[in-house]
Design an enzyme around this catalytic site. Structure first.
Site, mmCIF file in Angstrom:
data_model
loop_
_atom_site.group_PDB
_atom_site.id
_atom_site.type_symbol
_atom_site.label_atom_id
_atom_site.label_comp_id
_atom_site.label_asym_id
_atom_site.label_seq_id
_atom_site.Cartn_x
_atom_site.Cartn_y
_atom_site.Cartn_z
ATOM 1 N N HIS A 139 0.874 -1.180 0.000
ATOM 2 C CA HIS A 139 0.000 0.000 0.000
ATOM 3 C C HIS A 139 0.912 1.231 0.000
ATOM 4 O O HIS A 139 2.024 1.192 0.526
ATOM 5 C CB HIS A 139 -0.839 -0.041 1.275
ATOM 6 C CG HIS A 139 -1.944 0.965 1.373
ATOM 7 N ND1 HIS A 139 -1.709 2.287 1.652
ATOM 8 C CD2 HIS A 139 -3.287 0.838 1.243
ATOM 9 C CE1 HIS A 139 -2.870 2.935 1.699
ATOM 10 N NE2 HIS A 139 -3.849 2.076 1.456
ATOM 11 N N ASP A 187 2.878 -4.499 7.989
ATOM 12 C CA ASP A 187 1.680 -3.675 7.878
ATOM 13 C C ASP A 187 0.500 -4.643 8.022
ATOM 14 O O ASP A 187 0.200 -5.402 7.111
ATOM 15 C CB ASP A 187 1.676 -2.976 6.510
ATOM 16 C CG ASP A 187 0.336 -2.347 6.161
ATOM 17 O OD1 ASP A 187 -0.604 -2.430 6.976
ATOM 18 O OD2 ASP A 187 0.234 -1.779 5.055
ATOM 19 N N GLN A 246 -4.707 -5.299 6.930
ATOM 20 C CA GLN A 246 -5.689 -6.236 6.380
ATOM 21 C C GLN A 246 -5.716 -7.566 7.124
ATOM 22 O O GLN A 246 -6.582 -8.396 6.859
ATOM 23 C CB GLN A 246 -5.391 -6.491 4.897
ATOM 24 C CG GLN A 246 -5.486 -5.263 4.031
ATOM 25 C CD GLN A 246 -6.889 -4.671 3.973
ATOM 26 O OE1 GLN A 246 -7.891 -5.383 4.055
ATOM 27 N NE2 GLN A 246 -6.981 -3.354 3.825
ATOM 28 N N LYS A 269 -10.460 -0.447 10.344
ATOM 29 C CA LYS A 269 -10.608 -1.668 9.538
ATOM 30 C C LYS A 269 -10.847 -2.877 10.439
ATOM 31 O O LYS A 269 -11.170 -3.951 9.947
ATOM 32 C CB LYS A 269 -9.351 -1.904 8.702
ATOM 33 C CG LYS A 269 -9.082 -0.827 7.651
ATOM 34 C CD LYS A 269 -7.899 -1.230 6.806
ATOM 35 C CE LYS A 269 -7.218 -0.062 6.114
ATOM 36 N NZ LYS A 269 -8.012 0.606 5.101
ATOM 37 N N CYS A 275 -4.691 2.320 -3.666
ATOM 38 C CA CYS A 275 -3.454 2.880 -3.096
ATOM 39 C C CYS A 275 -2.295 1.904 -3.279
ATOM 40 O O CYS A 275 -1.453 1.744 -2.381
ATOM 41 C CB CYS A 275 -3.631 3.243 -1.619
ATOM 42 S SG CYS A 275 -4.857 4.522 -1.352
#
Lengths: 135, 406
Positions: free
Chosen positions: B121, B198, B201, B224, B364
């Site tokens: 991202h 990261d 998700q 999220k 993104c």
């Protein structure tokens, strides 16, 4: 329902791809990206000594609205200078409900985009590109 | 074990909203998940019974606010399998990565290298580019395989003895691919590099055991993961956090301030300058508690059954192509696809007419779009409250787009 947005006229303008392609020897070639959605328009123009468009071609990697708008703009751009193109933008802005008054053809086709504010930049992207090309 | 999706859905008030006479089929969870009553109630309780600033006041409301804020830190720590004082509340996942890029980045020297991938991202690319401009570090990238995974076969070539950090997405926001963290950590350790993930998700799909992963930093976003907006988390190994200078200066992050010089509070306070997002942090704590109470083995099976239903349905529609792993192994419920001849935004707009919320565009992840020479994709991202009706509505919308827009 999205069919209200993708009306026959908009779909037809997009599919017409009027003046789609590249010019062999453009006076200017400008690329514009919409950083939010990734739509991309490249416009080639040739200009006469008074800054009027004598030829125009475009390549679009974008949504149907961007394709339709670019196609519509290319269909009426030849013979116009920067002021004339700015006039056309007013038509598009009127169609989108951003300015008062009635939009002239061919941009009246974009009236259905009034209710889809997040998509209006898709319609205006080729105007930004052409403005750059004429500046 | 069966999964009671109806019981889960009942906890999300927004899922019973009707727009233009249609129910909502919310499949844009990868951008922002919805919020259960447990989170809404926790934030409301703070706002109505405990609203005050934290850490400073001696009055009752301040005591209540501080206790709720620190309890939230403990909930997040439990969710990640780490200690509360290793949890830093940030403004989001992007803010967490920027914090590391700035503060850990201060410890790097010109010529040091950071390894990223084409799957990242923008929030795990641009902060490092800014660091490169500031301090002369170098960036390397791992390529992506044809099925949308980070190509770990390239690790030996891309890791050098100058690599100081490997920062990769735990689960791709475009392809759903799950990273083989063990392989990355092993290779990074061999050259003395740290590893940051990261987790934006991955976090929405159940508790984690960060010490078992063997990594050094982990970042994720609250919104999220069923929490409020404006909150995120950075976890870091305590010895690394201790060595890092502050990111932002202000109240709460200091030891002692004089005009001659100031000293810094220990982590996590050192990295929480000013009044933190107290309500959102409390909401995120409730979200972590809510996730911790779910049977994730059953929930994951349910999510992946939805992925299979979606992939099977899409492949029956002429002119669709999937971007991402074909297998359900080592992937999470993010499905990206293209409908030939129809731009992703037009697919998404058509789906909106069917009550289906998805994301379309470059997500993104422009370098990834360049890798596959794509304008963008249409992306459905599922969580445990999604059901077969959501998938079937999406498929009906894609069939409609294929009929009317080509």
């Amino acid at each position: 329902m999205s069919d209200q947005l993708y009306q026959e006229r908009i779909v037809a303008l997009a599919k017409a791809k009027t003046r789609a392609g590249k010019l062999a020897s453009p006076t200017k070639s400008v690329r514009r990206d919409n950083p939010l959605c990734g739509d991309r328009v490249i416009i080639d123009v040739t200009l006469d000594g008074q800054g009027r468009i004598t030829e125009i071609a475009h390549q679009v990697r974008g949504c149907l609205l961007c394709q339709a708008s670019t196609s519509a703009l290319a269909s009426v751009a030849v013979g116009r200078d920067a002021t004339g193109i700015a006039d056309l933008r007013h038509d598009a802005e009127r169609a989108l409900g951003r300015e008062s008054g009635e939009a002239r053809e061919p941009f009246a086709a974009f009236v259905p985009v009034r209710d889809y504010k997040s998509r209006q930049e898709c319609v205006l992207l080729p105007f930004d590109a052409l403005k750059d090309a004429l500046s | 074990m069966s999964f009671d999706v109806t019981a889960v859905r009942r906890q999300f008030p927004i899922l019973s909203e009707i727009i233009d006479g249609r129910p909502i089929h919310y499949l844009d969870n990868g951008a922002s998940a919805q919020t259960p009553l447990a989170v809404i109630d926790a934030v409301r309780t703070y706002e109505t019974t405990s609203r005050a600033n934290v850490l400073r006041g001696v009055h009752r409301l301040a005591e209540r606010a501080t206790e709720a804020y620190e309890n939230a830190r403990s909930e997040v720590a439990r969710f990640l399998g780490v200690q509360p004082m290793e949890i830093i509340f940030t403004g989001g996942c992007t803010a967490a990565i920027n914090l590391v890029a700035y503060s850990y980045g201060q410890l790097l020297k010109p010529g040091d290298r950071i390894l990223l991938s084409e799957l990242e991202h923008h929030s795990n690319i641009v902060p490092w580019q800014l660091l490169r401009q500031r301090s002369g570090i170098e960036l390397d990238t791992l390529p992506v395989t044809a099925d949308g995974r980070i190509d770990l076969g390239a690790l030996p070539q891309r890791l050098t003895n100058k690599t100081r950090l490997v920062s990769l997405t735990h689960v791709s926001n475009v392809t759903g691919a799950l990273l083989d963290v063990r392989a990355v950590v092993e290779a990074a350790r061999a050259v003395g590099a740290k590893v940051m993930l990261d987790g934006a998700q991955r976090a929405p799909h159940g508790p984690l055991d960060l010490p078992a992963l063997g990594i050094d930093f982990y970042a994720f976003a609250g919104h999220k993961a069923y929490g409020p907006n404006g909150i995120g988390v950075l976890w870091g190994r305590p010895e690394l956090l201790e060595a890092m200078p502050p990111f932002h200066g202000g109240g709460s992050m200091i030891g002692r301030v004089t005009f001659a010089e100031s000293t810094w509070a220990p982590p996590p306070r050192r990295f929480e300058a000013g009044t933190p997002p107290i309500g959102p942090a409390i909401g995120l704590g409730a979200a972590c508690r809510w996730m911790g109470a779910l049977d994730w083995s059953a929930a994951h099976d349910h999510e992946m059954a939805l992925v299979q239903r979606l992939m099977d349905g899409l492949q029956e529609i002429g002119g669709t192509r999937l971007l991402g792993p074909a297998s359900l192994q080592n992937r999470y419920p993010v499905v990206s696809f293209m409908l030939d001849g129809v731009h992703p935004h037009d697919v998404a707009q058509t789906l909106d007419g069917f009550g289906v919320a998805v994301r379309a565009g470059h997500h993104c992840a422009q370098p990834l779009m360049d890798r596959f020479d794509l304008d963008g994709t249409t992306r459905a991202s599922m969580v445990p409250y999604n059901d077969n009706d959501d998938i079937d509505a999406l498929l009906a919308g894609v069939r409609h787009a294929a009929r009317t827009l080509r």
